[in-house]
Design an enzyme around this catalytic site. Structure first.
Site, mmCIF file in Angstrom:
data_model
loop_
_atom_site.group_PDB
_atom_site.id
_atom_site.type_symbol
_atom_site.label_atom_id
_atom_site.label_comp_id
_atom_site.label_asym_id
_atom_site.label_seq_id
_atom_site.Cartn_x
_atom_site.Cartn_y
_atom_site.Cartn_z
ATOM 1 N N GLY A 14 0.845 -1.197 0.000
ATOM 2 C CA GLY A 14 0.000 0.000 0.000
ATOM 3 C C GLY A 14 0.880 1.246 0.000
ATOM 4 N N ALA A 16 2.249 3.067 2.332
ATOM 5 C CA ALA A 16 3.428 3.074 3.207
ATOM 6 C C ALA A 16 4.517 2.154 2.649
ATOM 7 C CB ALA A 16 3.029 2.645 4.618
ATOM 8 N N ARG A 45 -5.756 1.517 -1.949
ATOM 9 C CA ARG A 45 -6.415 1.439 -3.251
ATOM 10 C C ARG A 45 -7.833 2.044 -3.201
ATOM 11 N NH1 ARG A 45 -9.633 0.287 -6.321
ATOM 12 N NH2 ARG A 45 -9.799 -1.040 -8.157
ATOM 13 N N GLU A 108 -12.709 18.579 4.662
ATOM 14 C CA GLU A 108 -13.281 17.401 5.323
ATOM 15 C C GLU A 108 -13.449 17.706 6.800
ATOM 16 O OE1 GLU A 108 -11.767 13.454 4.473
ATOM 17 O OE2 GLU A 108 -10.907 14.193 2.619
ATOM 18 N N HIS A 224 -16.197 5.169 10.721
ATOM 19 C CA HIS A 224 -16.558 6.220 9.766
ATOM 20 C C HIS A 224 -18.070 6.391 9.789
ATOM 21 C CE1 HIS A 224 -16.924 8.612 6.160
ATOM 22 N NE2 HIS A 224 -15.603 8.697 6.076
ATOM 23 N N ARG A 266 -14.972 12.934 13.254
ATOM 24 C CA ARG A 266 -15.682 11.669 13.029
ATOM 25 C C ARG A 266 -16.257 11.017 14.270
ATOM 26 N NH1 ARG A 266 -11.825 9.058 8.541
ATOM 27 N NH2 ARG A 266 -12.458 10.660 7.087
ATOM 28 N N HIS A 323 -13.443 1.587 10.373
ATOM 29 C CA HIS A 323 -12.767 2.244 9.244
ATOM 30 C C HIS A 323 -11.250 2.312 9.402
ATOM 31 C CE1 HIS A 323 -12.324 4.927 5.854
ATOM 32 N NE2 HIS A 323 -11.810 5.890 6.605
ATOM 33 N N GLU A 347 -0.786 2.354 8.508
ATOM 34 C CA GLU A 347 -1.875 2.144 9.472
ATOM 35 C C GLU A 347 -1.509 1.127 10.554
ATOM 36 O OE1 GLU A 347 -5.721 1.878 7.669
ATOM 37 O OE2 GLU A 347 -6.662 1.139 9.511
ATOM 38 N N ARG A 358 -8.419 9.873 14.460
ATOM 39 C CA ARG A 358 -7.632 10.421 13.352
ATOM 40 C C ARG A 358 -8.375 11.529 12.619
ATOM 41 N NH1 ARG A 358 -7.464 8.954 7.701
ATOM 42 N NH2 ARG A 358 -9.115 7.482 8.222
HETATM 43 P P1 FAD Z 1 -2.692 -0.732 3.081
HETATM 44 O O1 FAD Z 1 -2.886 0.191 1.949
HETATM 45 O O2 FAD Z 1 -3.907 -1.295 3.718
HETATM 46 O O3 FAD Z 1 -1.797 -1.928 2.505
HETATM 47 C C1 FAD Z 1 -1.543 -3.087 3.251
HETATM 48 C C2 FAD Z 1 -0.714 -4.065 2.430
HETATM 49 O O4 FAD Z 1 -0.238 -5.111 3.269
HETATM 50 C C3 FAD Z 1 -1.469 -4.739 1.295
HETATM 51 O O5 FAD Z 1 -0.592 -4.804 0.191
HETATM 52 C C4 FAD Z 1 -1.712 -6.148 1.829
HETATM 53 O O6 FAD Z 1 -1.858 -7.124 0.827
HETATM 54 C C5 FAD Z 1 -0.427 -6.360 2.620
HETATM 55 N N1 FAD Z 1 -0.486 -7.393 3.670
HETATM 56 C C6 FAD Z 1 -1.256 -7.398 4.796
HETATM 57 N N2 FAD Z 1 -0.988 -8.503 5.529
HETATM 58 C C7 FAD Z 1 -0.033 -9.209 4.862
HETATM 59 C C8 FAD Z 1 0.628 -10.436 5.098
HETATM 60 N N3 FAD Z 1 0.395 -11.198 6.175
HETATM 61 N N4 FAD Z 1 1.535 -10.871 4.195
HETATM 62 C C9 FAD Z 1 1.810 -10.135 3.075
HETATM 63 N N5 FAD Z 1 1.197 -8.957 2.797
HETATM 64 C C10 FAD Z 1 0.293 -8.502 3.679
HETATM 65 N N6 FAD Z 1 -6.944 7.786 4.405
HETATM 66 C C11 FAD Z 1 -6.626 9.009 3.958
HETATM 67 O O7 FAD Z 1 -5.638 9.593 4.404
HETATM 68 N N7 FAD Z 1 -7.391 9.594 2.998
HETATM 69 C C12 FAD Z 1 -8.490 9.005 2.461
HETATM 70 O O8 FAD Z 1 -9.131 9.544 1.590
HETATM 71 C C13 FAD Z 1 -8.850 7.717 2.933
HETATM 72 N N8 FAD Z 1 -9.940 7.084 2.446
HETATM 73 C C14 FAD Z 1 -10.170 5.790 2.814
HETATM 74 C C15 FAD Z 1 -11.205 5.096 2.209
HETATM 75 C C16 FAD Z 1 -11.414 3.763 2.499
HETATM 76 C C17 FAD Z 1 -12.542 3.015 1.851
HETATM 77 C C18 FAD Z 1 -10.559 3.109 3.433
HETATM 78 C C19 FAD Z 1 -10.755 1.663 3.759
HETATM 79 C C20 FAD Z 1 -9.535 3.806 4.059
HETATM 80 C C21 FAD Z 1 -9.334 5.149 3.752
HETATM 81 N N9 FAD Z 1 -8.302 5.872 4.349
HETATM 82 C C22 FAD Z 1 -8.013 7.122 3.897
HETATM 83 C C23 FAD Z 1 -7.332 5.217 5.221
HETATM 84 C C24 FAD Z 1 -6.091 4.867 4.383
HETATM 85 O O9 FAD Z 1 -6.505 4.486 3.090
HETATM 86 C C25 FAD Z 1 -5.282 3.759 4.983
HETATM 87 O O10 FAD Z 1 -5.068 3.983 6.343
HETATM 88 C C26 FAD Z 1 -3.911 3.693 4.279
HETATM 89 O O11 FAD Z 1 -4.129 3.532 2.898
HETATM 90 C C27 FAD Z 1 -3.101 2.557 4.834
HETATM 91 O O12 FAD Z 1 -1.994 2.365 3.997
HETATM 92 P P2 FAD Z 1 -0.967 1.234 4.364
HETATM 93 O O13 FAD Z 1 0.093 1.283 3.321
HETATM 94 O O14 FAD Z 1 -0.586 1.334 5.779
HETATM 95 O O15 FAD Z 1 -1.804 -0.142 4.236
HETATM 96 C C1 SIN Z 2 -13.250 9.841 3.451
HETATM 97 O O1 SIN Z 2 -13.061 10.171 2.278
HETATM 98 O O2 SIN Z 2 -14.239 10.162 4.124
HETATM 99 C C2 SIN Z 2 -12.236 9.001 4.084
HETATM 100 C C3 SIN Z 2 -11.076 9.831 4.397
HETATM 101 C C4 SIN Z 2 -10.254 9.214 5.468
HETATM 102 O O3 SIN Z 2 -10.584 8.153 5.994
HETATM 103 O O4 SIN Z 2 -9.262 9.848 5.813
#
Ligand code: FAD
Ligand code: SIN
Length: 496
Positions: A14, A16, A45, A108, A224, A266, A323, A347, A358
């Site tokens: 993702g 990060a 995504r 927001e 959320h 929120r 959320h 996250e 948050r």
């Molecule tokens: P993620 O993007 O969740 O990626 C996790 C990765 O880890 C994936 O590739 C997964 O396959 C992999 N993984 C997990 N476990 C394993 C394992 N055991 N072995 C191998 N791979 C593994 N935040 C904002 O700031 N703005 C927004 O507009 C916003 N909108 C959102 C809308 C939705 C619908 C959601 C669900 C969340 C939203 N958030 C938003 C929150 C934000 O999207 C997430 O907190 C952020 O994308 C997390 O990124 P990440 O890289 O930490 O993890």
């Molecule tokens: C949203 O678009 O409401 C989600 C944004 C977020 O979780 O930061």
């Protein structure tokens, strides 16, 4: 066969993980990027709202203030200040590599001014992630569909990971690395209804905890306010553009709960909806005030029409849903955890930026800034690492009963919580048997079980209400903010 060895191993592709991989590879590191699904995966995504960059250098102080206000006394001001100070440098870097944000920043909940940067309306996460993946260079080896069931660790030090290609334990192999970054996202799958994707099963927290890392505030789950019954999110940015919450009589009610009304943070909006529902009301989002909804929010529009509703005509039924996880693996301002050679970003980490609630769109910002910092720190650690780790033992995994875990968490650890329910939930989940996992689904369930126990224990011990954690038996915050720290080495620690 000798295991493959890397400087940096990153679990999660993702925002990060992908950004950490770019930054580590740019600095010459040999990187493995692992994901249990496809590269384009995780919550990133699906992110709609975008990235909350300070609007310019003069806005950093105000952005910090909004972050602190939303976080209800648990935000680490120092760490947050440095994250926000770094933010504009990353925005510049991304733009210099060719990313294009929409011209006008969005407003927001909890933000004093519009500062959330979208990419193509509410498709922000999808386009950000595609862009990041396109930047990965030849120093990065990608392992898709490789599930990480456990870290390889010994003596409070991590040496890599075991992997199950296509989730198949019979094909298990190891990747060794001088430093490992966990970027596995959240744990929304603890609940029956969540905005999170299927893969958000809290794996990283469970893996790190089993390897001895400290975790904290796992009870702090953000709900959320505006989610459809199938878990599809209606972005808060819709309320920023004029959408309002109404009850069964079509009457607005949020101004009775907070002066910021529909744009309150929120935790307040989610609890207000919950209170209305307790009074027997149904709650709807009225999106009719938004002009050009389909153009501005294509994802939202298609999620609603898929339910047979027309958002330009109909009120849309919504409900709060799990959320975001504010707590996670304790990590410092470089991403370092309490275990040697182990870093966390995104996250799954708890840096102190989000406190008990948050601020909208601060997560992608943190994922980028902390992904980059973890890459730099892990690389420095890799350059110092000389030890032979070939004989390090592997930390084990556990097992199942996912449906029951979701029921228990939804019943007892939701928007409103209280002691009896939390204790009952803890007892019920403790009684679910675990044994050695024989598939990816079983290993994920074991991870969910462990994270559920950590969240319930944290919620039982947190005898106050703060941010997203509301205890009806302790409705006020303690005068002194506290973190709930948990470690496997603690007397009385939660165990698999
Ligand atoms: P993620 O993007 O969740 O990626 C996790 C990765 O880890 C994936 O590739 C997964 O396959 C992999 N993984 C997990 N476990 C394993 C394992 N055991 N072995 C191998 N791979 C593994 N935040 C904002 O700031 N703005 C927004 O507009 C916003 N909108 C959102 C809308 C939705 C619908 C959601 C669900 C969340 C939203 N958030 C938003 C929150 C934000 O999207 C997430 O907190 C952020 O994308 C997390 O990124 P990440 O890289 O930490 O993890
Ligand atoms: C949203 O678009 O409401 C989600 C944004 C977020 O979780 O930061």
């Amino acid at each position: 066969m000798e295991p493959q060895t890397y400087d940096i191993l990153i679990i999660g592709s993702g925002a990060a993980g992908a950004y950490a991989a770019i930054k580590a590879a740019d600095q010459g590191g040999k990187v493995a990027l692992v994901t249990k699904t496809r590269l384009l995966s995780g919550s990133t995504r699906w992110a709609q709202g975008g990235v909350a960059f300070p609007s310019d250098i003069t806005d950093i102080e105000c952005h910090l203030k909004d972050t602190i206000t939303a976080g209800r006394g648990l935000v680490d001001e120092e760490v947050s200040n440095t994250i926000l100070k770094d933010a504009l440098g990353h925005l510049e870097y991304l733009m210099s590599r060719g990313i294009t944000f929409d011209a006008i920043p969005a407003l927001e909940g909890g933000h004093t001014i519009p500062r959330v940067r979208h990419i193509n309306g509410d498709e922000s996460g999808l386009h950000l992630l595609r862009f990041l993946h396109a930047q990965l260079n030849h120093n990065v080896s990608i392992y898709q569909q490789h599930f990480a069931p456990s870290l390889i660790s010994a003596d409070n030090k991590v040496h890599g990971v075991t992997l199950w290609p296509d989730g198949d334990p019979s094909r298990e192999f190891s990747l060794r690395a001088k430093a490992t970054i966990i970027a596995t996202g959240g744990a929304g799958q603890l609940y029956q209804v969540t905005t999170n994707p299927r893969e958000s099963t809290g794996d990283g927290i469970a893996l790190a905890y089993r390897a001895g890392a400290e975790v904290r505030d796992v009870e702090l789950v953000q709900f959320h306010p505006t989610v459809l019954e199938n878990g599809a999110l209606i972005s808060e940015a819709c309320r920023g553009e004029g959408a309002v919450l109404v009850n069964s009589q079509g009457k607005r009610f949020m101004d009775g709960y907070d002066p910021a009304a529909d744009l309150a943070p929120r935790d307040i909006v989610a609890r207000a909806i919950f209170s209305e529902e307790l009074k027997g009301e149904k709650v709807f989002l009225d999106l009719r005030p938004i002009r050009n909804l389909q153009e501005k929010f294509p994802t939202v529009h298609s999620s609603i029409t898929a339910l047979g509703l027309d958002p330009c005509v109909d009120l849309v039924p919504i409900h709060p849903a799990a959320h975001y996880l504010m707590g996670g693996i304790t990590s410092d301002d470089s991403g370092a955890t309490t275990v040697t050679n182990l870093y966390a970003a995104g996250e799954t980490a708890s840096t102190g930026f989000h406190g008990a609630n948050r601020l909208a769109s601060n997560s992608l910002l943190e994922s980028l800034v902390m992904g980059a910092r973890a890459a730099t720190a892990a690389l420095k650690c890799a350059h110092l690492e000389t030890s032979d780790f070939s004989n390090a033992p592997i930390v084990g995994v556990a097992e199942q009963h996912r449906t029951r875990i979701k029921e228990v968490m939804t019943n007892y650890a939701s928007v409103v919580r209280e002691e009896q329910g939390l204790l009952k939930g803890f007892g019920e989940i403790s009684n679910i048997n675990t044994f050695s996992a024989k598939s990816e689904a079983e290993a994920e369930t074991a991870n969910l079980r462990l994270v559920a126990l950590l969240a319930l224990r944290g919620a039982i011990e947190r005898k106050e209400s703060r941010g997203s954690h509301f205890r009806s038996d302790y409705p006020n915050p303690l005068r002194r903010p506290l973190h709930q720290i948990q470690k496997l080495s603690d007397f009385n620690a939660v165990k698999d």
